[in-house]
Design a protein around this motif. Structure first.
Motif, PDB file in Angstrom:
ATOM      1  N   PHE A  16       0.861  -1.061   0.025  1.00 39.49           N
ATOM      2  CA  PHE A  16      -0.010  -0.075   0.011  1.00 39.49           C
ATOM      3  C   PHE A  16       0.760   1.177  -0.242  1.00 39.49           C
ATOM      4  O   PHE A  16       0.698   2.286  -0.933  1.00 39.49           O
ATOM      5  N   LEU A  50       2.585   1.721  -3.232  1.00 44.10           N
ATOM      6  CA  LEU A  50       1.667   2.161  -4.284  1.00 44.10           C
ATOM      7  C   LEU A  50       1.591   3.965  -4.323  1.00 44.10           C
ATOM      8  O   LEU A  50       1.448   4.627  -5.035  1.00 44.10           O
ATOM      9  N   LEU A  51       1.407   4.353  -2.970  1.00 46.09           N
ATOM     10  CA  LEU A  51       1.497   5.650  -2.693  1.00 46.09           C
ATOM     11  C   LEU A  51       2.705   6.225  -3.168  1.00 46.09           C
ATOM     12  O   LEU A  51       2.593   7.463  -3.880  1.00 46.09           O
ATOM     13  N   VAL A  56       2.178   6.701  -6.777  1.00 42.47           N
ATOM     14  CA  VAL A  56       1.336   7.957  -7.281  1.00 42.47           C
ATOM     15  C   VAL A  56       2.141   9.024  -7.326  1.00 42.47           C
ATOM     16  O   VAL A  56       2.044  10.072  -7.983  1.00 42.47           O
ATOM     17  N   ALA A  92      -9.553   0.821  -2.576  1.00 38.94           N
ATOM     18  CA  ALA A  92      -8.389   1.838  -2.265  1.00 38.94           C
ATOM     19  C   ALA A  92      -7.260   1.186  -3.058  1.00 38.94           C
ATOM     20  O   ALA A  92      -6.535   2.201  -3.899  1.00 38.94           O
ATOM     21  N   LEU A 116      -5.737   3.511  -6.428  1.00 38.08           N
ATOM     22  CA  LEU A 116      -4.262   3.977  -6.358  1.00 38.08           C
ATOM     23  C   LEU A 116      -3.397   3.509  -7.422  1.00 38.08           C
ATOM     24  O   LEU A 116      -2.520   4.035  -8.140  1.00 38.08           O
ATOM     25  N   LEU A 124      -4.250   5.430 -10.289  1.00 41.35           N
ATOM     26  CA  LEU A 124      -3.796   6.643 -10.220  1.00 41.35           C
ATOM     27  C   LEU A 124      -2.140   6.865 -10.530  1.00 41.35           C
ATOM     28  O   LEU A 124      -1.321   7.554 -10.885  1.00 41.35           O
ATOM     29  N   ALA A 125      -1.537   5.503 -10.239  1.00 39.83           N
ATOM     30  CA  ALA A 125      -0.055   5.502 -10.300  1.00 39.83           C
ATOM     31  C   ALA A 125       0.104   4.864 -11.875  1.00 39.83           C
ATOM     32  O   ALA A 125       1.302   5.375 -12.408  1.00 39.83           O
TER      33      ALA A 125
END
Ligand code: PFF
Length: 470
Positions: free
Chosen positions: A188, A191-192, A195, A283, A287, A290-291
């Protein structure tokens, strides 16, 4: 009757372990590989809205139904459905839901393992520096070299199937749960970070708009060809695929969640667990989108590139970011873990059935299921090379596409429909009331309404629409 049964397959040690294991099942290739590529194929925002609606109105209520049935029956999905139908005075034919789940599981496992094999191959490619400095073109070539080689694909497919079978053979408690509870949060966070990379280096505004700006004229249209000059036709397919994906991504409609539900401790809240799982799953998918899409647009790639989308875009990020070799390797390792914790749940209904009705020991049951899925997987391997031509296609689809379509868009929603009908009509209301133990009556009533009317009618409408009834 309160539920005093204990599962013969073992139990989760706590509700948190159940939630983590189920998130492990839900979060997988469906979120990171499939969601971005089908969103790209079906035109972006409007598809995402339909998918989110399906998660909320069909996915969440049916997940609650699957868990409650599993916990009530405390056996493999086939035995659970048979047992509960008997207790509720309904037809034994309800156990067909379990059988169809076993078949769907084989179909899914047989292509899931091949795609997970791609992720495995990319662990080594990335670690070995093959991605350093790649461009859109060289990333596509690298991917083409991998999928064009049946030998390489067979090796990775076999390795992944072995990994899956080994864990399934050892059983629920000693499986992957501990590893998953650590690795999923790390995935997680990664992935942030990606992004973040997409914000800085990609065309974030365009990627964001593609994902979240809904052009509803696209809901019933499928466009092919380059994005600038698309050829579009009118069809219900995008809605069917969005609904199918809601089932696939939440692992619903084939008994996987029912099998996991069988090991849930008695007093755990099913509603809370379901919401946590669905939110985490959604989520991760968003994500991933968005990446990926900002890189797609910044590199001039086609959003509708198909199953290779993430394998052609993420390498561009890894190949050009500082520390990308290390970061990219980590990412693919975690993707393999995400796929691994999903694939063991895909095999679980079939294995649990061999154990509790055929009296098999767990290990041989797991090896048999793994071997059959491996064999069936050869057709998926060849779909990307030797059998990719039209002469090997059925209804215009390769074996890989056909198995995915049949399982995700037909069998899972149909299984979900039957599960909703059994809970809503085949069994007494107090069974659900007792198992869910929702203290607020209004909340239960709302769920009851949805499971009896909204979800089944929604699924039926999408089906009828996609076969052209209206
Ligand atoms: N939910 C998994 C994913 O999104 O990758 C795939 C899956 C697992 C589908 C278990 C079905 C299933 F029973």
């Amino acid at each position: 009757m309160s539920n005093q049964r204990v599962s013969m397959h073992g139990m989760w040690s706590s509700r948190t372990v159940f939630v983590m294991a189920t998130i492990g099942s839900a979060v997988g290739l469906g979120n990171i590989w499939k969601f971005p590529y089908i969103t790209g194929q079906y035109g972006g925002g409007a598809f995402v809205v339909v998918y989110l609606l399906c998660i909320a109105l069909i996915g969440i209520p049916i997940m609650m139904a699957e868990i409650l049935l599993g916990r009530r029956g405390r056996a493999s999905p086939i035995s659970t459905m048979g047992r509960l139908a008997r207790e509720e005075g309904s037809s034994p034919a309800w156990s067909l839901v379990g059988y169809s789940g076993v078949v769907a599981g084989f179909l899914i496992l047989s292509f899931y393992s091949v795609i997970a094999g791609w992720a495995l191959a990319y662990v080594f490619q990335t670690a070995g520096g093959a991605l350093n400095g790649v461009t859109g073109e060289s990333a596509a070539r690298l991917f083409g070299d991998l999928t064009g080689s049946p030998v390489q694909l067979m090796i990775w497919h076999s390795v992944f199937m072995l990994m899956t079978t080994m864990v399934v053979a050892r059983g629920v408690r000693q499986g992957l749960e501990r590893a998953v509870s650590v690795l999923m949060p790390v995935l997680f966070v990664m992935l942030l970070v990606m992004v973040g990379y997409a914000v800085v280096e990609g065309d974030f505004a365009r990627g964001f708009a593609f994902l979240f700006e809904a052009d509803f004229s696209r809901v019933f249209q499928l466009c092919t060809g380059p994005a600038a000059t698309p050829e579009c036709r009118f069809t219900g397919e995008p809605v069917l695929v969005a609904m199918g994906h809601a089932f696939f991504t939440l692992s619903l409609g084939m008994g996987a969640i029912m099998a996991y539900g069988a090991y849930v401790p008695e007093h755990a809240s099913i509603t809370g667990a379901t919401i946590t799982i669905a939110v985490a799953d959604t989520a991760v998918a968003l994500l991933a989108g968005l990446a990926i899409f900002p890189i797609v647009f910044a590199s001039g790639l086609e959003p509708a590139a198909g199953p290779g989308l993430i394998f052609q875009t993420l390498p561009i990020a890894f190949g050009n970011m500082p520390g990308g070799q290390w970061f990219g390797t980590m990412f693919f390792v975690l993707l393999v873990f995400a796929a691994w914790s999903s694939s063991i749940s895909i095999a679980e209904p079939a294995v649990a059935w061999l154990v509790d009705t055929r009296n098999w020991r767990r290990a041989p049951a797991a090896w048999l299921v793994g071997a059959l899925a491996w064999l069936l997987g050869i057709a998926s391997v060849l779909s990307f090379n030797i059998w990719s031509g039209e002469e090997y296609q059925v209804f215009g689809k390769t074996f890989f596409e056909l198995k995915d379509f049949l399982a995700s868009n037909v069998m899972l929603p149909l299984g979900g429909l039957l599960i909703a009908l059994f809970v809503g009509y085949g069994a007494a209301r107090h069974m659900a009331l007792e198992e869910l133990a929702i203290s607020r009556q209004r909340l239960f009533d709302a769920w009851w309404l949805v499971i009896r009317y909204v979800s089944p009618i929604g699924i039926a409408i999408v089906f009828l629409n996609s076969v052209g009834v209206f």
